[in-house]
Write a protein that holds these residues in place. Structure first.
Motif: not given
Ligand code: TEU
Ligand code: CA
Length: 575
Positions: A63, A66, A103, A106, A152, A171, A206, A208-209, A212, A267, A292, A304, A342, A403, A434
């Motif tokens: 990924d 990530y 990150v 996970h 995914f 993921f 920054r 990530d998620t 969660m 999100p 979001f 989506k 991204h 994705d 993406r």
């Molecule tokens: O993204 C988490 C996220 O919730 C979404 O924007 C995700 O890309 C989308 O649900 C996919 O359909 C973050 C990162 O920005 C992303 O690039 C990673 O893939 C993801 O976490 C997992 O670490």
């Protein structure tokens, strides 16, 4: 920090770098850290204050980084730890700051923690991840613990033959979720992923998620929305769990020792009060989050990508922006302004017009709009020159993101390779995937855009628009989008009271072609008008007895005050 001191991260503009696609310095077709270092003067010249570097850690890259297998090592093709130390020093030497991607929901399944955890049920790290025994259906078939669908696609649980249990992965299956409820695991995360980098000079993260980490310990089923499938969208169930606030406070106690900023990715959180719990200044948790609302405009509800291009109305975008701007009203919270990253397709292709006639002007409109919003501003690499989506005639094989690939295969499987369904899926991916954010940066008009030499194949195919749409050409022109962004960022600094801190108020709300709003500062206001249309529109009549002074316009020729040209946008100061 005393109460009167303003945190440094409110007034900055932040430039996001995707290492694989920014600049290749050694001709292997993959961007790298030395490439970023070579381009720091350019980044500084755009007028930003901070760079955010997407994951550059050791990773099997399922990924795109990530999926981290070692928080304290650099992914080989990107460079070495010495290159990373140099990057941090070179950013600081230019008076900028640097934030990294954290990150920690996970890891990769190749991280030593997970290898230990999966080795046996009695391993001391077993509980560092989320393991559950199987369920079974009426016929005695083995089933996962619940019906959650991973981000995914497919079940969010993977069966492990060796120890005969399922583990959770929100993921990819190769991205097992850490168990934040385990104290030792949390301590190890803080030590290796945070403190290690703060000590090296990182100015923040920054995250990530970010919402969660804490899961409801009963792991309840998600409501059924996709009647054809066994696995259900579960974001609203697994996000914002019961111990989120506690974990973020704990993280914050480390971050404050370094005066570090955080921007959490948030999100599945429509509840404003939840967001305020995370970013209210008095809560001491996160500096700000990415909501979001804006980037979800036009997305399908169940999947989506199950949507058509431009499946939204202008008021959807207005409402989304109004909600995130409204976070400042009557609170001590802080917000963000962004439309690309991204994980998103290019903004001009989604919200503007990426055809040759209006591409540049609609790009300027989006620049003017997002740089007029309150909160910390984020710009994604290539956005400043108006990069656009991959061409519609590129085959599906050019889409590299897990994705996109998973969605396309799911449609193929469900429809029995139905041509119409597949062409709809491809259309939607061409609009929203993406991948569009991940094609190499367009530095010049060479075949490989100056990203890498012309004799190698870059890891993702170069967008052919680099022939006209590139940094070198835009640097030479004072009318370019790049020049416009520079002016916008300068204006934002100068009119910081109104543009960065002002209170947002929608005006002429029902207008489906012109997006207008006021920004109210303490002593003055601004009016922003944006014509989201390839036709001329009437300038909206905003009742005000104040004198209007135009301070920004994306059309340089003199135009009528009462009309807006196609994709024209203006900012007025009101006195
Ligand atoms: O993204 C988490 C996220 O919730 C979404 O924007 C995700 O890309 C989308 O649900 C996919 O359909 C973050 C990162 O920005 C992303 O690039 C990673 O893939 C993801 O976490 C997992 O670490
Ligand atoms: Ca390289």
């Amino acid at each position: 920090m005393t109460l009167t001191q303003r945190p440094w991260w409110k007034d900055v503009a932040i430039y996001q770098i995707y290492p694989a696609s920014f600049q290749d310095s050694n001709g292997d077709g993959i961007g790298d850290l030395q490439g970023i270092i070579q381009r720091l003067d350019y980044i500084k010249s755009v007028g930003v204050d901070v760079v955010w570097v997407c994951p550059m850690y050791e990773s099997p890259q399922l990924d795109m980084g990530y999926d981290i297998s070692d928080y304290q090592a650099i992914y080989g093709p990107y460079g070495t730890m010495a290159d990373m130390d140099q990057l941090i020093a070179e950013v600081h030497r230019r008076g900028m700051r640097i934030i990294l991607d954290l990150v920690v929901n996970h890891t990769s399944d190749q991280h030593s923690w997970f290898k230990e955890s999966r080795s046996s049920k009695s391993n001391p790290k077993r509980d560092w991840y989320i393991w559950k025994p199987a369920n079974s259906d009426e016929r005695g078939n083995r089933k996962p613990p619940n019906n959650w669908r991973s981000n995914f696609g497919g079940s969010a649980w993977k069966w492990d033959e060796h120890t005969q249990e399922y583990y959770l992965h929100l993921f990819c299956p190769e991205q097992p979720d850490l168990n934040w409820d385990n104290n030792e695991a949390r301590r190890a995360i803080y030590e290796t992923a945070m403190i290690y980098w703060l000590e090296k000079g990182a100015d923040g993260f920054r995250v990530d998620t970010v919402n969660m980490y804490s899961k409801d310990p009963s792991f309840p089923n998600a409501p059924i929305t996709d009647h054809e499938a066994e696995w259900q969208e579960a974001g609203l169930v697994y996000c914002n769990g019961p111990r989120m606030n506690e974990y973020l406070s704990e993280m914050n106690s480390i971050l404050t020792r370094y005066d570090a900023m955080t921007v959490g990715e948030c999100p599945f959180t429509p509840d404003r009060n939840k967001v305020i719990d995370y970013v209210g200044a008095s809560k001491n948790r996160l500096s700000m989050v990415f909501q979001f609302d804006v980037v979800d405009v036009g997305l399908g509800k169940i999947f989506k990508f199950q949507t058509a291009p431009f499946a939204y109305k202008l008021h959807d975008l207005k409402d989304a922006i109004a909600r995130t701007q409204g976070l400042l009203h009557g609170t001590d919270a802080w917000t963000t302004s962004f439309v690309e990253n991204h994980d998103q397709a290019r903004a001009i292709s989604r919200f503007g017009d990426d055809g040759p006639q209006w591409r540049e002007r609609s790009g300027k409109l989006l620049s003017l709009l997002f740089a007029s919003l309150s909160g910390t501003l984020f710009i994604y690499q290539g956005q400043e020159i108006g990069m656009i989506n991959m061409p519609p005639d590129w085959p599906i094989e050019e889409y590299k993101d897990v994705d996109s690939i998973n969605y396309y295969s799911m449609v193929a499987q469900r429809s029995g390779n139905n041509e119409h369904e597949l062409s709809m899926a491809k259309k939607s991916l061409q609009h929203l995937s993406r991948d569009h954010a991940r094609t190499p940066m367009q530095w010049d008009s060479a075949r490989n855009g100056g990203f890498t030499g012309d004799s190698v194949e870059p890891w993702m195919r170069m967008n052919p628009s680099t022939a006209e749409l590139n940094v070198s050409r835009q640097t030479a022109s004072k009318d370019s989008l790049l020049a416009f962004w520079r002016r916008m960022l300068a204006l934002r600094k100068q009119a910081n009271d109104v543009l960065v801190n002002g209170h947002f108020e929608l005006v002429d709300e029902a207008n489906e072609t012109v997006f207008s709003f006021l920004k109210h500062g303490k002593t003055r206001s601004a009016l922003v008008v944006c014509n989201f249309s390839s036709n001329e529109s009437r300038m909206p009549q905003i009742a005000s007895d104040q004198k209007k002074e135009a301070v920004m316009d994306n059309v340089s020729e003199a135009t009528s005050e009462s009309t807006l040209m196609p994709w024209q946008a203006r900012i007025y100061m009101l006195h």
